[in-house]
Design a protein around this motif. Sequence first.
Motif, PDB file in Angstrom:
ATOM      1  N   PRO A 269      52.541  33.116  29.317  1.00  0.00           N
ATOM      2  CA  PRO A 269      51.966  34.392  29.762  1.00  0.00           C
ATOM      3  C   PRO A 269      51.165  34.268  31.060  1.00  0.00           C
ATOM      4  CG  PRO A 269      51.709  34.151  27.395  1.00  0.00           C
ATOM      5  CD  PRO A 269      52.238  32.837  27.892  1.00  0.00           C
ATOM      6  N   VAL A 270      50.315  33.238  31.151  1.00  0.00           N
ATOM      7  CA  VAL A 270      49.531  33.063  32.370  1.00  0.00           C
ATOM      8  C   VAL A 270      50.437  32.685  33.531  1.00  0.00           C
ATOM      9  CG1 VAL A 270      47.724  31.697  33.481  1.00  0.00           C
ATOM     10  CG2 VAL A 270      47.442  32.431  31.121  1.00  0.00           C
ATOM     11  N   GLY A 271      51.373  31.772  33.276  1.00  0.00           N
ATOM     12  CA  GLY A 271      52.291  31.360  34.329  1.00  0.00           C
ATOM     13  C   GLY A 271      53.132  32.506  34.848  1.00  0.00           C
ATOM     14  N   SER A 272      53.541  33.402  33.964  1.00  0.00           N
ATOM     15  CA  SER A 272      54.346  34.552  34.373  1.00  0.00           C
ATOM     16  C   SER A 272      53.544  35.491  35.266  1.00  0.00           C
ATOM     17  CB  SER A 272      54.848  35.303  33.135  1.00  0.00           C
ATOM     18  OG  SER A 272      55.525  36.485  33.500  1.00  0.00           O
ATOM     19  N   THR A 273      52.298  35.792  34.866  1.00  0.00           N
ATOM     20  CA  THR A 273      51.452  36.658  35.680  1.00  0.00           C
ATOM     21  C   THR A 273      51.187  36.026  37.040  1.00  0.00           C
ATOM     22  OG1 THR A 273      50.366  37.524  33.684  1.00  0.00           O
ATOM     23  CG2 THR A 273      49.237  37.864  35.773  1.00  0.00           C
ATOM     24  N   LEU A 274      50.894  34.731  37.042  1.00  0.00           N
ATOM     25  CA  LEU A 274      50.648  34.022  38.295  1.00  0.00           C
ATOM     26  C   LEU A 274      51.887  34.046  39.191  1.00  0.00           C
ATOM     27  CD1 LEU A 274      48.711  32.224  39.957  1.00  0.00           C
ATOM     28  CD2 LEU A 274      49.693  30.248  38.748  1.00  0.00           C
ATOM     29  N   ALA A 275      53.051  33.824  38.606  1.00  0.00           N
ATOM     30  CA  ALA A 275      54.289  33.815  39.381  1.00  0.00           C
ATOM     31  C   ALA A 275      54.541  35.168  40.035  1.00  0.00           C
ATOM     32  CB  ALA A 275      55.466  33.432  38.484  1.00  0.00           C
ATOM     33  N   GLN A 276      54.238  36.250  39.333  1.00  0.00           N
ATOM     34  CA  GLN A 276      54.441  37.578  39.895  1.00  0.00           C
ATOM     35  C   GLN A 276      53.481  37.849  41.039  1.00  0.00           C
ATOM     36  OE1 GLN A 276      57.052  39.363  39.161  1.00  0.00           O
ATOM     37  NE2 GLN A 276      57.608  37.711  37.767  1.00  0.00           N
ATOM     38  N   ILE A 277      52.224  37.404  40.912  1.00  0.00           N
ATOM     39  CA  ILE A 277      51.270  37.569  42.009  1.00  0.00           C
ATOM     40  C   ILE A 277      51.758  36.819  43.241  1.00  0.00           C
ATOM     41  CG2 ILE A 277      48.921  37.064  42.772  1.00  0.00           C
ATOM     42  CD1 ILE A 277      47.992  37.423  39.892  1.00  0.00           C
ATOM     43  N   ILE A 278      52.218  35.591  43.034  1.00  0.00           N
ATOM     44  CA  ILE A 278      52.713  34.775  44.144  1.00  0.00           C
ATOM     45  C   ILE A 278      53.911  35.447  44.801  1.00  0.00           C
ATOM     46  CG2 ILE A 278      53.880  32.593  44.674  1.00  0.00           C
ATOM     47  CD1 ILE A 278      52.022  31.253  42.635  1.00  0.00           C
ATOM     48  N   SER A 279      54.827  35.960  43.987  1.00  0.00           N
ATOM     49  CA  SER A 279      56.025  36.597  44.523  1.00  0.00           C
ATOM     50  C   SER A 279      55.691  37.872  45.293  1.00  0.00           C
ATOM     51  CB  SER A 279      56.997  36.905  43.382  1.00  0.00           C
ATOM     52  OG  SER A 279      58.124  37.617  43.847  1.00  0.00           O
ATOM     53  N   LEU A 280      54.835  38.707  44.723  1.00  0.00           N
ATOM     54  CA  LEU A 280      54.526  39.995  45.331  1.00  0.00           C
ATOM     55  C   LEU A 280      53.716  39.869  46.609  1.00  0.00           C
ATOM     56  CD1 LEU A 280      53.684  42.038  42.120  1.00  0.00           C
ATOM     57  CD2 LEU A 280      55.651  42.379  43.616  1.00  0.00           C
ATOM     58  N   THR A 281      52.952  38.808  46.756  1.00  0.00           N
ATOM     59  CA  THR A 281      52.101  38.658  47.936  1.00  0.00           C
ATOM     60  C   THR A 281      52.733  37.779  49.002  1.00  0.00           C
ATOM     61  OG1 THR A 281      50.926  36.848  46.806  1.00  0.00           O
ATOM     62  CG2 THR A 281      49.954  39.050  46.682  1.00  0.00           C
ATOM     63  N   GLY A 282      53.916  37.233  48.751  1.00  0.00           N
ATOM     64  CA  GLY A 282      54.604  36.446  49.756  1.00  0.00           C
ATOM     65  C   GLY A 282      54.080  35.037  49.925  1.00  0.00           C
TER      66      GLY A 282
END
Length: 294
Positions: A269-282
């Motif tokens: 769950p934490v890794g998924s949220t972190l991955a989305q932040i990384i993806s969305l912010t470039g």
Amino acid sequence: MSSNFLSSINQTIGDNMRFVRDFQANPEKYARQSSGSSGSSSSQITDDWSQMLNPIIMLMMFQMMMKIMTQLGVGLPQGNYVPVTEPWGGNVHNNTGGNPSITQNPAVQYFENRFQTLLEADPDAEEIPWGNEEIEKLRGEIAEGKLTLTQVGQALMYELDKTSPENLPAVGKTIAALMESGELNIVPFLQNDYLSQLDEDRRALLLSAVELSGLRLEDGQPNSRFVAFLLENLSRENPNKADQPYTQALVRQFMQDFYDVHGRDPSTPVGSTLAQIISLTGITTDDEGQLVFP
């Protein structure tokens, strides 16, 4: 609020809902084929995407809202310790314009009294004992109406800046616990004007408290206010990044530290949220696993 802002939000919601409906009707269109999943059933694809869909859409919405708010000049407030959602009152260090002294805040008085009582019980202690029972006592004061969360939040900002070193671990533990429960809005603590007034060791304590709480609340839901703050401050379109060195340093250190621990496993769950932040912010990574910020 601007009608253009509301129209943009409604359009974004509509776009996401159309994606959801299309996904539900045609899940196989969104499946990513790989050597180990080429035989996945439609139901398995649906289950896999359902686990990721809500946080993805939530983060997309946050990013879009922050972009629109920036364009309209409605972005996150800067300085004077003003939060996103709660009216915390005046500047702790500059009580002008009729604002009452921070020391008159009953939550400041509560902390000062508890710190003094615990210190008197063991005058030679390097730090006062402050465990879950003290945090529950504080929650009891709030539940009985003796203190408000607004008062407690402002008092913690004051104590983080001004209290004696032996009390600092207690302040950090309280910030972490109330942030993780969702009771404390951490955003005012992360504003550049406030961070710039803290000593380096106190900024480090705040970072540790934020990392201890993390991206998710204790009920498993993402900490939406903190996630929105990260997205806004990591965004390429943030026009104030150059004027926020302390905020940017803390945000980037948080992201790197969390990536070092959780970034290799986006299935959690934490890794998924972190991955989305990384993806969305470039954000990207270099060959040594260091984050490269836009």
